[in-house]
Scaffold this active site. Structure first.
Site, PDB file in Angstrom:
ATOM      1  N   CYS A 149      90.516  -5.409  18.181  1.00 27.66           N
ATOM      2  CA  CYS A 149      89.920  -5.997  16.961  1.00 27.66           C
ATOM      3  C   CYS A 149      88.436  -5.665  16.785  1.00 27.66           C
ATOM      4  CB  CYS A 149      90.134  -7.500  16.957  1.00 27.66           C
ATOM      5  SG  CYS A 149      89.781  -8.295  18.520  1.00 27.66           S
ATOM      6  N   HIS A 242      84.496 -10.646  13.512  1.00 26.91           N
ATOM      7  CA  HIS A 242      83.640 -10.027  14.524  1.00 26.91           C
ATOM      8  C   HIS A 242      82.472  -9.310  13.830  1.00 26.91           C
ATOM      9  CE1 HIS A 242      86.635 -11.161  17.265  1.00 26.91           C
ATOM     10  NE2 HIS A 242      87.155 -10.008  17.599  1.00 26.91           N
TER      11      HIS A 242
HETATM   12  N1  LIG Z   1      93.541 -12.674  18.279  1.00 23.24           N
HETATM   13  C1  LIG Z   1      93.041 -11.524  17.852  1.00 23.24           C
HETATM   14  O1  LIG Z   1      92.063 -11.486  17.072  1.00 23.24           O
HETATM   15  C2  LIG Z   1      93.632 -10.216  18.297  1.00 23.24           C
HETATM   16  C3  LIG Z   1      93.169  -9.061  17.675  1.00 23.24           C
HETATM   17  C4  LIG Z   1      93.689  -7.836  18.058  1.00 23.24           C
HETATM   18  C5  LIG Z   1      94.640  -7.763  19.030  1.00 23.24           C
HETATM   19  N2  LIG Z   1      95.079  -8.896  19.635  1.00 23.24           N
HETATM   20  C6  LIG Z   1      96.109  -8.745  20.659  1.00 23.24           C
HETATM   21  O2  LIG Z   1      97.338  -9.250  20.136  1.00 23.24           O
HETATM   22  C7  LIG Z   1      98.105  -9.827  21.197  1.00 23.24           C
HETATM   23  C8  LIG Z   1      98.427 -11.277  20.841  1.00 23.24           C
HETATM   24  O3  LIG Z   1      97.208 -11.985  20.713  1.00 23.24           O
HETATM   25  P1  LIG Z   1      97.122 -13.485  20.202  1.00 23.24           P
HETATM   26  O4  LIG Z   1      95.689 -13.708  19.946  1.00 23.24           O
HETATM   27  O5  LIG Z   1      98.109 -13.724  19.127  1.00 23.24           O
HETATM   28  O6  LIG Z   1      97.594 -14.289  21.539  1.00 23.24           O
HETATM   29  P2  LIG Z   1      98.241 -15.742  21.656  1.00 23.24           P
HETATM   30  O7  LIG Z   1      97.782 -16.617  20.546  1.00 23.24           O
HETATM   31  O8  LIG Z   1      97.957 -16.162  23.049  1.00 23.24           O
HETATM   32  O9  LIG Z   1      99.815 -15.478  21.493  1.00 23.24           O
HETATM   33  C9  LIG Z   1     100.582 -14.828  22.480  1.00 23.24           C
HETATM   34  C10 LIG Z   1     102.026 -14.705  22.058  1.00 23.24           C
HETATM   35  O10 LIG Z   1     102.752 -14.068  23.117  1.00 23.24           O
HETATM   36  C11 LIG Z   1     103.890 -14.879  23.447  1.00 23.24           C
HETATM   37  N3  LIG Z   1     104.249 -14.720  24.858  1.00 23.24           N
HETATM   38  C12 LIG Z   1     103.512 -15.052  25.949  1.00 23.24           C
HETATM   39  N4  LIG Z   1     104.226 -14.787  27.081  1.00 23.24           N
HETATM   40  C13 LIG Z   1     105.415 -14.305  26.683  1.00 23.24           C
HETATM   41  C14 LIG Z   1     106.581 -13.863  27.368  1.00 23.24           C
HETATM   42  N5  LIG Z   1     106.653 -13.882  28.697  1.00 23.24           N
HETATM   43  N6  LIG Z   1     107.632 -13.413  26.643  1.00 23.24           N
HETATM   44  C15 LIG Z   1     107.579 -13.386  25.287  1.00 23.24           C
HETATM   45  N7  LIG Z   1     106.508 -13.802  24.572  1.00 23.24           N
HETATM   46  C16 LIG Z   1     105.440 -14.249  25.267  1.00 23.24           C
HETATM   47  C17 LIG Z   1     103.451 -16.295  23.138  1.00 23.24           C
HETATM   48  O11 LIG Z   1     104.605 -17.120  23.005  1.00 23.24           O
HETATM   49  P3  LIG Z   1     104.583 -18.718  23.331  1.00 23.24           P
HETATM   50  O12 LIG Z   1     103.887 -19.376  22.164  1.00 23.24           O
HETATM   51  O13 LIG Z   1     106.017 -19.038  23.414  1.00 23.24           O
HETATM   52  O14 LIG Z   1     103.835 -18.884  24.619  1.00 23.24           O
HETATM   53  C18 LIG Z   1     102.713 -16.058  21.815  1.00 23.24           C
HETATM   54  O15 LIG Z   1     103.639 -15.929  20.773  1.00 23.24           O
HETATM   55  C19 LIG Z   1      97.259  -9.699  22.478  1.00 23.24           C
HETATM   56  O16 LIG Z   1      97.658  -8.548  23.170  1.00 23.24           O
HETATM   57  C20 LIG Z   1      95.856  -9.536  21.930  1.00 23.24           C
HETATM   58  O17 LIG Z   1      95.015  -8.853  22.814  1.00 23.24           O
HETATM   59  C21 LIG Z   1      94.610 -10.123  19.299  1.00 23.24           C
END
Ligand SMILES: NC(=O)c1ccc[n+]([C@@H]2O[C@H](COP(=O)([O-])OP(=O)(O)OC[C@H]3O[C@@H](n4cnc5c(N)ncnc54)[C@H](OP(=O)(O)O)[C@@H]3O)[C@@H](O)[C@H]2O)c1
Length: 350
Positions: A149, A242
């Site tokens: 991001c 950001h």
């Molecule tokens: N937030 C940002 O601004 C952003 C920007 C760019 C990229 N990203 C990337 O996008 C990805 C997701 O980020 P996020 O911010 O959305 O994280 P998040 O809010 O922590 O969400 C993580 C997701 O992964 C699921 N998960 C965790 N363990 C799992 C497993 N063992 N099997 C299947 N699903 C599982 C969680 O499900 P449960 O709810 O069931 O635990 C949840 O749906 C990351 O790799 C992050 O680096 C994030």
């Protein structure tokens, strides 16, 4: 009317998963048909499993859908992946192997030699790397990724300048929103009234991804751009958006007017193809003396525009400026959606 393409979301309950659901609600080409998350959520309705953090309500149809186990068996052929990097490294290849097109947000596969890391306005030609993937040859499945991001807003601002004048060095200091850490993310006691001068692996990602994104495809692989990037990443008490303070050294001299007109004139493949999520202007130069700011400028281009401002001479490199981009839209769900639209437009889903 053409039938919409059914899509699945892996990691549907998280911060990025929620953005996917919001952005797909009225999408003209894609329709959410399957949701998956961890064992904690599987078997529950989406409304029950997700702690919805967005200002618009959960779409009614999605709220009632059951969250599945992350198994490709019953999944549609197009998967948006928003998983933590650790589990993504295990699951994304499994879905690609099973014949799915995995359009991923995580860092797990981004730097693999045969996995395209794409911003459709910057390096749409990198999609050709898909042809090298073993999954594509065996099952038809493949994986395409979008950048981190903090890299995406920066690279949108750098790409047209690099093309016209060449860039030798980039020095960037980020001020990154708390939503970038997912949910629940950084504890409020750590971030309120505070700045944390460390985000694990973020500086390395910004530096390596910028070079890959601005690189050229040769002999079927990406040759990284010959560019020195130094990043310092900080977490600040801002909800979304950001902000980045950037200095650049150019290969050819340029005036401020030339740089600003290069940003203003920047249009690329998504704008030519009129992809549904493409902003009219990928980069907007804001002339306000104290802009861009997350509070006022984040939603420009429905969150898909990178806002740039404060261009001025730099006493160490040549020029310095400020960049702002929406981390969960242009930096995550919107980035993947635009990648998927480009894939569809280029026949990868046929
Ligand atoms: N937030 C940002 O601004 C952003 C920007 C760019 C990229 N990203 C990337 O996008 C990805 C997701 O980020 P996020 O911010 O959305 O994280 P998040 O809010 O922590 O969400 C993580 C997701 O992964 C699921 N998960 C965790 N363990 C799992 C497993 N063992 N099997 C299947 N699903 C599982 C969680 O499900 P449960 O709810 O069931 O635990 C949840 O749906 C990351 O790799 C992050 O680096 C994030």
């Amino acid at each position: 009317m053409q039938k919409k393409i059914p899509v699945g979301i892996l990691g549907a309950t998280g911060i990025v998963g929620q953005r996917f659901i919001q952005m797909l609600e009225h999408h003209p080409w894609f329709e959410v048909a399957w949701l998956a998350a961890s064992e904690r959520s599987a078997g529950h309705t989406y409304a029950h499993a997700a702690r919805w953090r967005l200002k618009t309500p959960i779409p009614e149809r999605v709220a009632k859908m059951l969250v599945s186990h992350p198994d490709p068996k019953d999944a549609p052929k197009v998967i948006f992946a928003a998983l933590d990097a650790g589990i993504a490294a295990e699951l994304e290849p499994r879905f690609a192997e099973a014949g799915c097109a995995v359009v991923s947000n995580s860092s797990a596969l981004r730097m693999h030699a045969d996995v395209p890391l794409v911003i459709p306005e910057v390096n749409p030609d990198h999609l050709a790397l898909v042809r090298n993937q073993a999954w594509r040859k065996s099952s038809g499945g493949f994986a395409v990724t979008n950048p981190n991001c903090s890299a995406i807003g920066l690279v949108l601002a750098l790409a047209p300048i690099e093309k016209r004048f060449g860039i030798e060095k980039v020095f960037v200091v980020t001020m990154q929103a708390v939503s970038g850490a997912g949910y629940p993310g950084v504890a409020s006691l750590d971030i309120l009234g505070n700045v944390i001068p460390f985000i694990s692996k973020e500086e390395e990602k910004m530096e390596a991804e910028t070079r890959k994104l601005l690189g050229k495809v040769a002999d079927g692989y990406v040759q990284d751009a010959d560019l020195i990037v130094s990043a310092q990443c900080n977490r600040v008490a801002v909800e979304d958006g950001h902000t980045e303070a950037v200095s650049i050294k150019l290969r050819k001299p340029a005036t401020a007017e030339e740089i600003i007109s290069t940003w203003k004139e920047f249009r690329s493949v998504p704008q030519e193809l009129k992809l549904p999520t493409a902003p009219e202007h990928p980069v907007v130069y804001d002339t306000g003396s104290d802009r861009p700011q997350p509070r006022f400028d984040l939603d420009r281009g429905h969150g898909m525009t990178s806002s740039v401002g404060r261009l001025r001479a730099c006493g160490i490199l040549d020029w310095k400026f400020t960049v702002l981009s929406h981390n969960t839209i242009r930096g995550a769900a919107g980035a993947a959606l635009l990648n998927a639209e480009l894939l569809k437009a280029q026949g990868y889903f046929d």
